[in-house]
Write an enzyme that holds these catalytic residues in place. Structure first.
Site, PDB file in Angstrom:
ATOM      1  N   GLY A 701     -16.985  38.687  -4.842  1.00 44.59           N
ATOM      2  CA  GLY A 701     -15.604  38.923  -5.206  1.00 44.59           C
ATOM      3  C   GLY A 701     -15.480  39.160  -6.683  1.00 44.59           C
ATOM      4  N   LYS A 720     -20.472  29.212  -4.417  1.00 37.19           N
ATOM      5  CA  LYS A 720     -19.833  30.298  -5.159  1.00 37.19           C
ATOM      6  C   LYS A 720     -20.364  30.279  -6.583  1.00 37.19           C
ATOM      7  CE  LYS A 720     -15.260  31.668  -6.833  1.00 37.19           C
ATOM      8  NZ  LYS A 720     -13.840  31.291  -6.820  1.00 37.19           N
ATOM      9  N   ASP A 830      -3.220  33.572  -5.310  1.00 38.92           N
ATOM     10  CA  ASP A 830      -4.060  34.644  -4.757  1.00 38.92           C
ATOM     11  C   ASP A 830      -4.270  34.430  -3.262  1.00 38.92           C
ATOM     12  OD1 ASP A 830      -5.450  37.004  -4.882  1.00 38.92           O
ATOM     13  OD2 ASP A 830      -7.329  36.117  -5.541  1.00 38.92           O
TER      14      ASP A 830
END
Length: 1012
Positions: A701, A720, A830
């Site tokens: 991302g 992540k 988001d």
């Protein structure tokens, strides 16, 4: 004898003895002071000399004056290190402060298990370890702290059972254990805490289903009992009336069933009662015993039958809320005579008949909400008799007659919402100018009269559409400085639009369609800087459409259809989401930016208009000239040169990145990694880092790469990795810390669980629980293709409607928790389908909090320096103002609802608009909603439910934040819509009118009250 004693005391011997005793005590006090001072400095050193303790120094004044310290008789009895970002374990030397009774480490990042060395603090009475990162179980010998009166372990990661030994803390008075990760049992022995006054176990969502222990009803000193969101099942015990001291009871958001026990109404001190979001049924029992009951809230259950007349015997009742049930019959006359009633709410029921005439005369009524019933007759004359009425909400009824004249003198009134009734006559003159009034909403009635020259400067929503008002719009409209929405559609206004209307600084919506207005548009139309929606259709307006209208940069909807406008379409028109200039006398060529199918109905019935495309159904224009061909050639050449330059720059950038990546690989794992855990872990940082190979990449991302890493005991975790880009270093680090701060302090089944974070000087890693079905977008937009699961097998799977609804409810529960249940509200910023993660059962969890921000106060706006988010999901006011509120998450959630119901992507409503814009346009032009739904999952048995979720999506994506429901309200609508389907109820799916009118089935209404 007395004389002898006095003589002895005066002797030199006894005087000398007294002197030595004083000296000895002074030495003892001095030694204790020095000892305690040394302990404090040792604690400071253990905490690595944090800056917030810079005043803890040897040469400073007495440590008893330090703000973190409490002393009695010169000795330390209290230590409070609150909200100081401590991320180490509690120092073992703490109990060297031998007189310590009060310890408070609330709101830090303290890791590890429960510090059993605190048992050495033998005098400890108050212990607050809440809002930290403790893991493991509460020890079984917790009763070693036998003097505890206050024990707060809330907002931590404690798991397992709540130990039965807690029941042996006989002195305990307050026990807050909310928002933990308990997944075992809670003991009957809590019922032995005879001195307990507060028990809070709320929001322990991982507790297994269990009944409320009968033994707890013996807690006859308990005043506050909160156990909402704890998977309670079964009936409420009938002997709950034995908890005689109970003042506040909240056991909502569970799965309790059966009747409301009459024992509840024996609680004479009860002031707050919340039972909403359970499955309680039956009629409300008689409550004649509960003479001291002051607040009754039975909102959102399945209660039926009539409202008992016995409520009128509760002379101390200040609040009565019976909303969102299925109550019927008339409102008892006795309720209008209650002498203490302040708040009366019965909205969303099936009540009928007339209202008791004495409402307001017997008590200083503050809120009166009877919306969405079948009530008839007039409003009570004395609702504002004592001058303290704040809210009058009566929309969606059959009320009639004129408004009480006394409302004209009601200076306290903030909200007046009377739309969709049959009221008639003139508005009481004083009501127009009532100083406090903010919302004046009386649409869809039969009111008559002219508009006033003056209006209260505080009114922001002035909605009078579909009435019989007449005359001109007065020049005094310039004084309406607070108006944001002016909706006067479908009345009998005449004359021209006054120039003064253009100077209203806050106006965003102006609806004057279906009147008898004449003349040109005001010349100063450019002054409408904030205008988003302008509808002047179906009047007799004439003249040219001014070019200045193209300078209204936030204008989104313009409807000038069915008028007498002439001349050309303005050449500087910016592209609008919704444009309708049909049925006028316009001439010339349609501007090129509108020559596409999105505007197929925007220019019809203008015989003098032409277009170069057949999509507009207009006469073709002859626009092929040498001049235009020359321009096209020049543009093509410029395009080719631009592409060559871009390609050259890309090659240079790629070369630089390859060199940099090679250097990083050579560094390997030499950097030292630091791991901060938020759960009990059975892996180390080296296990994670060594497994982050290209083979394990599962996604990427804007902020980096995501890996799937195998670990013992957990199967897999998701890692992540935030990429190290020096130009973005501060921004990335800020995002990293924001996500860590948010996720390490919140606990909810519908929010992804953060296990730990790992970092070194060059990289930042977040380790989450791994969810087998990964992100929602992978399932929603690959339904026609083969989708690989984690094991490598292939799924030929369509995400059916039942799973989609479960996902919608799960996301709503997670966001509702963030907005309404966290101690500080959290805005995600988001929310999108790729940030919704699904477990093996397709339960949804909200993820990726890198952009989240904590608000200082609920509802307070925070301005961000730039807009972040994903196209199609960003709320319009966020783009325009960069101001952050919970409503931008509501907008994004509404887009997800539209995706779930239509199967379309957020950024592709059609080729020229986003999904939210496309959906609103479809409703405005009267499309049949059933035809818009995803054909892959559309079945007759689900149609009504899908329609209602689509409509909720429209409401959530409203242009105006104030029109959007809160997440809590959106969640209630989803749950109620699901119920209505399971009950066999059907709702109308097609809207024939442009505005989103309220649904005919009240269980699935879309315009949920903001304060309900």
């Amino acid at each position: 004898m007395t004389t002898l004693n006095q003589t002895c005391l005066k002797s030199p011997f006894y005087s000398l003895l007294a002197f030595f005793i004083i000296i000895s005590n002074a030495n003892s006090q001095s030694q204790l002071y020095d000892q305690e001072h040394a302990v404090l400095l040792k604690i400071k050193q253990y905490l690595k000399n944090p800056s917030f303790l810079s005043h803890w120094i040897s040469s400073n004044s007495s440590h008893c004056s330090w703000p973190e310290i409490t002393c009695i008789n010169g000795s330390i009895t209290g230590l409070a290190l609150v909200n100081t970002d401590i991320n180490q374990t509690i120092p073992t030397s703490l109990c060297d402060l031998t007189n310590l009774t009060h310890v408070d480490f609330n709101l830090n990042y303290i890791p590890g298990e429960f510090p059993i060395y605190l048992y050495n603090c033998s005098k400890l009475q108050y212990l607050d370890l809440s809002m930290n990162n403790f893991v493991g179980k509460i020890p079984d010998d917790i009763d070693s702290l036998s003097n505890l009166q206050y024990l707060n372990l809330s907002y931590t990661n404690f798991t397992g059972d709540i130990p039965s030994s807690i029941g042996r803390l006989k002195e305990l008075r307050h026990l807050p254990l909310q928002y933990c990760l308990f997944n075992g049992t809670y003991p009957d022995e809590i019922g032995n805490l005879s001195n307990l006054e507060t028990l809070d176990l709320s929001s322990n969502y991982e507790l297994p289903s269990s009944k409320l222990p009968l033994s707890w009803t013996k807690l006859n000193k308990l005043k506050v009992f909160y156990m909402y969101g704890c998977n309670l099942v079964g009936e409420i015990p009938e002997n709950i009336g034995e908890m005689a001291a109970l003042e506040k009871l909240d056991i909502s958001q569970n799965s309790l069933t059966g009747h409301i026990p009459s024992g509840l109404f024996m609680l004479k001190n009860l002031s707050i009662l919340y039972l909403f979001q359970n499955i309680l049924s039956g009629e409300i029992p008689g409550v004649v015993e509960a003479f001291n009951l002051t607040i009754v809230d039975l909102t959102n259950n399945d209660l039926t039958g009539k409202i008992p007349d016995d409520f009128g015997k509760l002379q101390k009742l200040t609040g009565l809320s019976l909303s969102l049930n299925k109550l019927s019959g008339e409102i008892p006359e006795s309720l209008g005579l209650l002498p203490s009633l302040i708040d009366f709410r019965v909205f969303f029921n099936n009540l009928s008949g007339t209202l008791p005439p004495d409402f307001g005369r017997s008590s200083n009524l503050g809120s009166f909400d009877i919306a969405s019933n079948n009530l008839s007759g007039k409003l009570p004359e004395n609702l504002c008799y004592y001058g303290e009425l704040l809210k009058l909400t009566a929309y969606d009824n059959n009320l009639s007659g004129e408004l009480p004249e006394s409302l004209g003198n009601c200076s306290s009134l903030l909200d007046l919402k009377l739309d969709n009734n049959r009221f008639s006559g003139a508005i009481p003159s004083g009501l127009w100018t009532s100083f406090s009034l903010m919302n004046f909403m009386v649409s869809h009635n039969k009111f008559t009269g002219v508009l006033p020259e003056r209006l209260s400067s505080n009114i922001s929503r002035f909605e009078i559409s579909y009435n019989n008002f007449f005359g001109r719009i007065p020049a005094g409209v310039s004084s309406w400085t607070g108006v944001v929405v002016f909706d006067a559609s479908k009345n009998f206004f005449n004359g021209s639009i006054p120039q003064e209307l253009t100077i209203l600084p806050k106006l965003t919506t102006l609806l004057l369609d279906q009147n008898q207005l004449i003349g040109p548009l005001p010349s100063e139309i450019v002054s409408w800087k904030s205008l988003v929606t302008l509808n002047l259709s179906r009047n007799q307006l004439s003249g040219q459409i001014p070019d200045a209208i193209g300078q209204l940069h936030v204008l989104n909807l313009l409807d000038l259809s069915e008028n007498e406008f002439s001349g050309q379409v303005p050449s500087r028109f910016r592209r609008l989401t919704n444009l309708n200039l049909s049925s006028n006398n316009l001439t010339g060529k349609v501007p090129s930016e509108f020559e596409n199918s999105a505007y197929a109905s925007s220019f019809l019935d203008n015989p003098g208009l032409c277009a170069d495309t057949q999509a507009l159904n207009l006469t073709p224009c002859n626009s092929s000239t040498p001049e235009s061909s020359s321009k096209d050639s020049s543009r093509s050449l410029a395009l080719i040169i631009s592409l060559v330059v871009v390609a050259f720059l890309l090659i240079c950038s790629m070369s630089f990145l390859i060199i940099r990546l090679c250097r990083k690989r050579k560094q390997g794992l030499d950097n030292s990694w630091k791991l901060i855990s938020f759960q009990r872990l059975n892996f180390t940082e080296s296990n994670i880092v060594s497994s982050m190979t290209e083979h394990n990449i599962i996604g990427s991302g804007g902020y980096g790469t995501v890996y799937r890493v195998a670990v013992d005991g957990l199967g897999y975790v998701a890692v992540k990795k935030i990429m190290n880009n020096k130009k973005l270093e501060k921004k990335l680090e800020s995002s990293f810390h924001a996500e860590v701060k948010v996720l390490s302090n919140i606990r909810h089944n519908n929010i992804v669980k953060l296990l730990c974070c790992i970092s070194n000087e060059e990289s930042m890693l977040l380790v989450y629980e791994y969810l087998e079905n990964r992100s929602l977008d992978r399932w929603l937009y690959k339904k026609s293709k083969s989708t690989s699961n984690v094991s490598g097998s292939v799924n030929h799977f369509v995400l059916d409607w039942r799973k989609r609804l479960r996902i919608a409810i799960g996301v709503a529960q997670g966001l509702s928790y963030m907005h309404h249940d966290c101690s500080t509200p959290i805005v995600h910023r988001d929310v999108k389908t790729s940030n919704i993660i699904l477990d093996s059962q397709f339960n949804a969890k909200v993820a990726d909090f890198g952009l989240a921000r904590m608000l200082i106060k609920p509802g307070e706006l925070e301005t961000m320096s730039n807009v972040v988010g994903s196209f199609g999901y960003i709320a319009p006011e966020y783009v325009q103002t960069t101001r952050v509120s919970e409503k931008i998450d509501v907008f994004s959630f509404g887009v997800i609802l539209l995706e779930l119901t239509t199967g379309k992507k957020a950024n592709k409503g059609d080729e020229h608009s986003s999904l939210a814009e496309w959906a609103l346009h479809q409703v405005q032009v009267g499309s049949n909603i059933e035809e818009l739904l995803d054909k892959e999952v559309k079945e007759p048995s689900y149609l009504d439910e899908m329609c209602n979720v689509f409509k909720l999506g429209i409401m959530c994506t409203s242009t105006f934040p104030s029109n959007r429901p809160s997440m809590k309200e959106a969640l209630q609508v989803l749950l109620r819509c699901g119920e209505s389907l399971s009950n066999g109820e059907r709702n109308i799916c097609h809207y024939d009118v442009v505005p989103l009118l309220r649904d005919s089935k009240r269980e699935c209404r879309l315009d949920v009250e903001n304060d309900s």
